[in-house]
Design a protein around this motif. Structure first.
Motif, PDB file in Angstrom:
ATOM      1  N   UNK A 148      11.096  -6.173   7.897  1.00 27.85           N
ATOM      2  CA  UNK A 148       9.828  -6.786   8.296  1.00 27.85           C
ATOM      3  C   UNK A 148       8.888  -6.968   7.114  1.00 27.85           C
ATOM      4  N   UNK A 149       8.765  -5.951   6.286  1.00 25.54           N
ATOM      5  CA  UNK A 149       7.833  -6.049   5.167  1.00 25.54           C
ATOM      6  C   UNK A 149       8.402  -6.875   4.013  1.00 25.54           C
ATOM      7  N   UNK A 150       9.693  -7.178   4.072  1.00 26.89           N
ATOM      8  CA  UNK A 150      10.294  -8.059   3.066  1.00 26.89           C
ATOM      9  C   UNK A 150      10.454  -9.485   3.590  1.00 26.89           C
ATOM     10  N   UNK A 151       9.799  -9.812   4.683  1.00 30.55           N
ATOM     11  CA  UNK A 151       9.938 -11.133   5.299  1.00 30.55           C
ATOM     12  C   UNK A 151       9.629 -12.229   4.273  1.00 30.55           C
ATOM     13  N   UNK A 152      10.597 -13.125   4.079  1.00 28.09           N
ATOM     14  CA  UNK A 152      10.414 -14.156   3.062  1.00 28.09           C
ATOM     15  C   UNK A 152      11.055 -15.489   3.437  1.00 28.09           C
ATOM     16  N   UNK A 153      12.354 -15.506   3.709  1.00 27.75           N
ATOM     17  CA  UNK A 153      13.076 -16.770   3.898  1.00 27.75           C
ATOM     18  C   UNK A 153      12.484 -17.623   5.008  1.00 27.75           C
ATOM     19  N   UNK A 154      12.249 -16.992   6.156  1.00 23.93           N
ATOM     20  CA  UNK A 154      11.775 -17.756   7.308  1.00 23.93           C
ATOM     21  C   UNK A 154      10.407 -18.394   7.056  1.00 23.93           C
TER      22      UNK A 154
END
Length: 293
Positions: A224-230
């Motif tokens: 969750x805290x690394x959310x990037x691609x989306x």
């Protein structure tokens, strides 16, 4: 130590050496270099200057970074429980043995995890399209107003849906594997006590899944805290909704590769890592306290 034991010890080190080399080269060295960069600042006058912890102090007061952290915190509180509940539901349903075509269902639930996140975001971005997407077309066919799933109010939920679709099957496999490892004696004892399927699931299976659920929860914290691609891909569809600081990872990427401020980006990345460690520790501590009688 005998000669035989020394040879065995050397053989063990040789077997471990390839992993250690990759681990040091791909993790330890980049982390050390990033930590080094975070202590400097590139200035027009004077060039690269050592500033100590100034970049970290700046990050702690950066409203854009703090807003991104709060946004992914909200994302975590909403999306992760839903995803884990879905994974638990499918794992219990498969383990019950009452489903027809259970192998097909298991494969169908797991397959989205095999889809790269970039492809998943592009696919769902097409489905979300307010003008050309199938959801909007279906709403128009039914005479209903088309929902703008790429609006500011719904964007976080739309991204949460993509991540849930991707990772519910992954968590299902973790929980299903843990269910298959439960000793059959527990089920036999529950049957002797007159427990039905629902009572066995609640009193035997779910308590036995605590360790697996904790592991899945920790992985979800990190993800969750690394959310990037989306959000990075959805930004192209809704640039007025998703800015360069929508998530902390996206902000660090923008700082490093768009603004060319690699020193501050390194500090932001280190602070994000500390947040992940802190949240993971708090979650693990809370779960362990509940398990303690």
């Amino acid at each position: 130590m005998s000669a035989v034991n020394r040879r065995r010890a050397r053989a063990g080190y040789l077997f471990v050496a390839p992993f250690l080399l990759v681990f040091v080269a791909m993790l330890i060295v980049p982390l050390a270099y990033a930590g080094y960069l975070s202590l400097f600042r590139e200035q027009l006058i004077g060039g690269t200057t050592f500033v100590g912890l100034d970049n970290y102090v700046r990050a702690l007061g950066d409203e854009r970074l703090l807003d991104g952290v709060l946004r992914v915190g909200k994302f975590f509180l909403i999306q992760v429980p839903l995803m884990l509940l879905l994974g638990l539901f499918f794992a219990l349903a498969l383990d019950s043995g009452m489903l027809w075509l259970s192998r097909f269902i298991r494969l169908g639930v797991f397959v989205p995890y095999a889809v790269p996140s970039v492809v998943a975001a592009l696919m769902w971005g097409y489905l979300y399209g307010p003008e050309f997407g199938p959801i909007a077309q279906l709403a128009g066919t039914l005479g209903l107003p088309a929902p703008n799933l790429l609006s500011g109010d719904l964007m976080l939920g739309s991204i949460a849906n993509i991540v849930t679709w991707e990772f519910a099957g992954y968590n299902m496999i973790i929980l299903y594997a843990a269910l298959r490892a439960i000793p059959s004696e527990l089920y036999e004892a529950a049957a002797v006590d007159g427990a039905g399927a629902w009572r066995t699931a609640w009193s035997v299976k779910i308590p036995a899944l605590r360790s697996a659920l904790l592991m899945a929860l920790i992985f979800s914290v990190i993800g969750s805290f690394q959310l990037f691609n989306e959000p990075q891909l959805m930004q192209r569809l809704a640039p007025n909704v998703i800015d360069s600081s929508y998530t902390p990872n996206l902000y660090a990427y923008s700082l490093a590769f768009t603004s060319q401020d690699v020193n501050y980006a390194a500090a932001v990345s280190f602070l994000l890592g500390l947040v992940i460690v802190a949240v993971s520790y708090v979650v693990q501590l809370a779960v362990n306290r509940r398990r303690t009688p």
